[in-house]
Design an enzyme around this catalytic site. Structure first.
Site, PDB file in Angstrom:
ATOM      1  N   GLU A 270     -10.814  -8.684  10.413  1.00 31.98           N
ATOM      2  CA  GLU A 270     -11.359  -8.654   9.060  1.00 31.98           C
ATOM      3  C   GLU A 270     -12.804  -9.153   8.982  1.00 31.98           C
ATOM      4  O   GLU A 270     -13.464  -8.970   7.961  1.00 31.98           O
ATOM      5  CB  GLU A 270     -10.457  -9.462   8.122  1.00 31.98           C
TER       6      GLU A 270
ATOM      7  N   GLY B  34      -0.741  -5.404   1.304  1.00 31.16           N
ATOM      8  CA  GLY B  34       0.305  -4.413   1.086  1.00 31.16           C
ATOM      9  C   GLY B  34       0.243  -3.897  -0.340  1.00 31.16           C
ATOM     10  O   GLY B  34       0.074  -4.671  -1.290  1.00 31.16           O
TER      11      GLY B  34
ATOM     12  N   MET C 177      -1.391 -12.888   1.883  1.00 27.11           N
ATOM     13  CA  MET C 177      -0.938 -14.225   2.254  1.00 27.11           C
ATOM     14  C   MET C 177      -1.994 -15.329   2.120  1.00 27.11           C
ATOM     15  O   MET C 177      -1.728 -16.456   2.530  1.00 27.11           O
ATOM     16  CB  MET C 177      -0.396 -14.199   3.692  1.00 27.11           C
ATOM     17  N   GLU C 178      -3.156 -15.026   1.521  1.00 28.24           N
ATOM     18  CA  GLU C 178      -4.209 -16.052   1.443  1.00 28.24           C
ATOM     19  C   GLU C 178      -4.954 -16.133   0.111  1.00 28.24           C
ATOM     20  O   GLU C 178      -5.416 -17.211  -0.281  1.00 28.24           O
ATOM     21  CB  GLU C 178      -5.272 -15.829   2.550  1.00 28.24           C
TER      22      GLU C 178
ATOM     23  N   ASP D 118      -0.823  -0.960   4.160  1.00 31.64           N
ATOM     24  CA  ASP D 118       0.565  -0.501   4.175  1.00 31.64           C
ATOM     25  C   ASP D 118       1.106  -0.490   2.766  1.00 31.64           C
ATOM     26  O   ASP D 118       0.562  -1.085   1.855  1.00 31.64           O
ATOM     27  CB  ASP D 118       1.429  -1.424   5.057  1.00 31.64           C
TER      28      ASP D 118
END
Length: 249
Positions: free
Chosen positions: A30, A96, A193-194, A217
């Site tokens: 990233e 996602g 997740m962050e 995804d």
């Protein structure tokens, strides 16, 4: 002597007010494009996180990989705030897709972020209502949202860019039931997740923040297969958007 002291004080004050933008990714993929284009890099390691200070698009930046998950994201963001005089934060990376309008490699720019796995509802609170949040959400900066949206549209086209709520939790979401719950409970467009942990820290420091997520995804039963195929493409797209943002700032 007094004049010299006053001059040094003014100079120090001016330097401390210089713009420095923190650019954060959770994984190497990233931030690799960003690092490849940086100039005058100075590298430091703090709490096992490597911080790269330098110039990108002629802007003072500090770029770093936070690591995956909310604790890593919050810790590294706090270090950046305390050690590098950061006054803007951009998080770049993959997520996602939750909303059905989204396709893989589409981009969601955060307007709000929520920690979907924070649950004290037994005490009568809303799910996600972390102390410090407003109505269970943390807000992104309106000016940064606009710059991010315009940049994303330049890089990818208007039909691939959305602004919406991003949900954060210490889980890789890969089932349709959870996706449906995140959409109905929080109005979430994407899950990762962050981001909300970074926004939490930024809001406490009263520092402008925005999170840019490219869809790697569909966050359902096919997530693990789609992710492996598209994570690098999505990460590169998100980083290119950040570079375009810097040219406008």
């Amino acid at each position: 002597m007094k004049k010299l002291t006053l001059l040094l004080t003014l100079l120090t004050s001016t330097l401390s007010l210089a713009d420095r933008i923190a650019i954060i990714g959770a994984m190497d993929s990233e931030i690799k494009i960003l690092l490849s284009q940086m100039k005058n890099i100075e590298q430091e390691e703090k709490a096992s996180v490597v911080f790269y200070k330098g110039k990108l698009e002629n802007k003072d930046v500090v770029v770093f990989k936070s690591g995956i998950g909310k604790v890593n994201a919050a810790m590294s963001t706090t270090i950046a705030m305390e050690e590098y005089d950061v006054n803007k934060i951009i998080f770049t990376g993959v997520a996602g897709a939750i909303n059905n309008n989204l396709n893989i490699t589409d981009v969601v720019v955060s307007d709000y972020l929520v920690q979907h796995d924070y649950d004290t509802t037994v005490f009568g609170t809303k799910k996600g209502a972390v102390p410090g949040s407003v109505d269970a959400k943390f807000s992104a900066d309106k000016n940064l949202i606009n710059i991010a949206k315009n940049s994303a549209e330049k890089v990818l086209g208007k039909d691939k860019v959305y602004v919406g709520t991003i949900a954060t939790g210490d889980q890789f979401i890969a089932d349709k039931k959870t996706v449906q719950a995140l959409e109905s409970e929080f109005g979430a467009w994407a899950v990762e997740m962050e981001g909300a942990a970074v926004a939490h820290v930024a809001n406490l420091y009263k520092t402008p923040v925005v999170v840019i997520r490219s869809m790697s995804d569909k966050a359902d039963g096919s997530a693990h297969m789609n992710y492996n195929d598209f994570v690098n493409i999505a990460a590169d797209n998100s980083a290119k958007i950040v570079i375009n943002m810097l040219s406008q700032m």
